[in-house]
Design an enzyme around this catalytic site. Structure first.
Site, PDB file in Angstrom:
ATOM      1  N   HIS A   7       0.806  -1.257   0.025  1.00  0.00           N
ATOM      2  CA  HIS A   7      -0.054   0.123   0.047  1.00  0.00           C
ATOM      3  C   HIS A   7       0.864   1.278  -0.014  1.00  0.00           C
ATOM      4  O   HIS A   7       1.965   1.246   0.547  1.00  0.00           O
ATOM      5  CB  HIS A   7      -0.953   0.076   1.258  1.00  0.00           C
ATOM      6  N   SER A  56      -8.321 -15.087  -1.995  1.00  0.00           N
ATOM      7  CA  SER A  56      -8.547 -13.645  -2.380  1.00  0.00           C
ATOM      8  C   SER A  56      -9.958 -13.369  -2.880  1.00  0.00           C
ATOM      9  O   SER A  56     -10.365 -14.354  -3.440  1.00  0.00           O
ATOM     10  CB  SER A  56      -7.379 -13.069  -3.528  1.00  0.00           C
TER      11      SER A  56
END
Length: 471
Positions: A185, A386
């Site tokens: 991130h 995921s």
């Protein structure tokens, strides 16, 4: 102490919390939250199916003549737009499926500020630290650390959690180098800049997971300095999970003892999912901190997060603040006192059984979407464990805006959150298939090749589909 009544700003509804919770946002707006909405001459045009346009607004001066729509009319139409656009929210990791906002709405009449250490009381009573500690205890148990061994707080979001975790690592190991994969991130690299830290960007494999060979090479290259490692449990765009156990083994093989490394786990989206799939996040392993975003998988109307670290580490940040009669080791100081209550309510209403069901449904729906796209001949990738489905970037910007997709290079992704139904996914696929027929009609344009981005075996471009896509 009597109840606080703000006569003009908050008008109590003659309804029980249970009946209030059963109302929709639109019906709430029509039930005296905006009492004057039907008494004005001018209305704002009702929302359509497309992306909402920015409102041309200005602050109004009370008492002056206003020929435009009233305050209540503007808010009701804005609310109507958001209510309609919920059905097209696919590209960002926010769980907007919760119905307890109305039950907790009366709390908005109080200013709740959780200032300072959550475990210490202040001289002011308008806080929710008791709810905050209950939430922290729940996560401490989930991530396997004893109540007397941890410290944490409810943050304003995953970015603050990353800033705090990396700052802890820097304070414990002042000469340490920050290692983070290029798919981490952006807040991780922001932290490096803010703290003036030396950093190393680690390459990733095609699925977004950290390249452990590159990590090993850079650890050996900087062996004279400690390591502060950001481990991503669910990368932002591809949803890849860095293997914590492999990273720990790599540190050991490179000669880093436990007093020469610090590990921060950025588990913003997946930190509430992985515990119900496998036990990869645990303070029984030599990790320093874990952070999640509360508004993502769990869901909350306001951005928020949870940060947990070891109690023995926190003295490096704690400062006594006489003004608030507390110590403070947080990033922001003053913190939203509403968010711990929303998190506490959601966790109590769902429980681990409810969260486990949400995880299974989202994983199943992500596989369903991947299969639908693959059957339609559209490039698509889905990482194991995921809920982020990566696909070729739609050619038309209006389509991207309509479905509120996040795009990087020639890729877009859909994040299959708890509030996303198969009906929504079917509508998305059907519309995408119809639009692609127009975009690539007559062979004047071709779908992008994303083999380098998501793997040749997942690419359905005219070159790769011959070898990899079965009929």
């Amino acid at each position: 102490m009597g109840s606080l009544l703000l006569e003009m700003d908050f008008e109590s509804l003659p309804m029980s919390p249970r009946s209030l919770a059963a109302m929709t946002p639109r019906s709430l707006a029509r039930r005296r939250l905006f009492p004057n909405v039907d008494n004005k001459k001018q209305k704002v045009a009702p929302p359509g199916d497309g992306p909402r346009k920015n409102l041309q607004l200005e602050v109004m001066e009370p008492g002056l003549k206003n020929d435009g729509p009233s305050l209540d009319t503007i808010l009701v139409n804005y609310l109507d737009t958001l209510t309609q656009r919920v059905n097209y929210h696919l590209g960002y990791p926010v769980n907007i499926c919760y119905d307890h906002y109305a039950t907790l709405a009366p709390l908005l009449q109080f200013h709740l500020n959780n200032c300072g250490d959550p475990f210490l009381q202040n001289t002011v009573d308008f806080h929710s630290k008791d709810f905050e500690v209950a939430v922290l205890d729940w996560f401490a148990k989930l991530w396997e650390i004893e109540k007397d061994q941890y410290w944490g707080y409810v943050t304003n979001g995953g970015t603050e959690g990353n800033l705090h975790g990396i700052l802890l690592g820097r304070e414990l190991l002042p000469e340490g180098i920050l290692y983070a994969s290029k798919d981490s991130h952006y807040s991780v690299f922001k932290a490096a800049r803010m703290y003036r830290m030396d950093s190393e960007t680690i390459n990733t494999s095609v699925n977004g997971e950290m390249n452990y060979s590159d990590l090993r090479a850079k650890l050996l290259q900087n062996k004279d300095k400690p390591a502060i490692i950001n481990v991503t449990i669910g990368t932002t765009f591809k949803g890849a999970i860095d293997d914590l156990d492999v990273i720990l083994e790599t540190l050991k093989e490179c000669g880093y003892s436990q007093d020469r490394f610090y590990i921060h786990c950025d588990a913003a989206l997946c930190g509430l999912m992985t515990p119900f799939i496998n036990n990869m996040i645990s303070f029984k392993k030599p990790i320093g901190s874990v952070t999640i975003s509360g508004h993502k998988f769990l869901g909350c109307p306001m951005p928020c997060g949870v940060q947990i670290t070891r109690k023995s580490y926190i003295n490096n940040l704690s400062t006594n603040v006489e003004y608030i009669a507390s110590v403070d080791a947080t990033i922001s100081g003053s913190r939203n006192g509403l968010t711990p209550i929303f998190l506490w309510y959601s966790l109590s209403a769902k429980g681990q059984v409810g969260l486990q069901k949400d995880v299974k449904r989202c994983l199943d729906n992500a596989k369903y979407l991947k299969n639908r796209l693959q059957q339609a001949g559209i490039s698509v990738m889905l990482n194991e464990l995921s809920i982020i489905v990566v696909l070729e970037r739609p050619r038309d910007h209006e389509f991207v805006r309509r479905w509120q997709l996040s795009c990087v290079k020639d890729m877009a992704h859909v994040i299959v959150m708890p509030g996303i139904t198969r009906e929504m996914l079917d509508n998305f696929v059907s519309e995408l298939v119809q639009q692609r027929k127009q975009w690539y009609r007559d062979g004047k344009a071709e779908a992008p090749c994303v083999g380098e981005d998501i793997g040749a075996q997942n690419c359905a471009c005219s070159y790769h589909k011959i070898d990899y896509i079965s009929p």
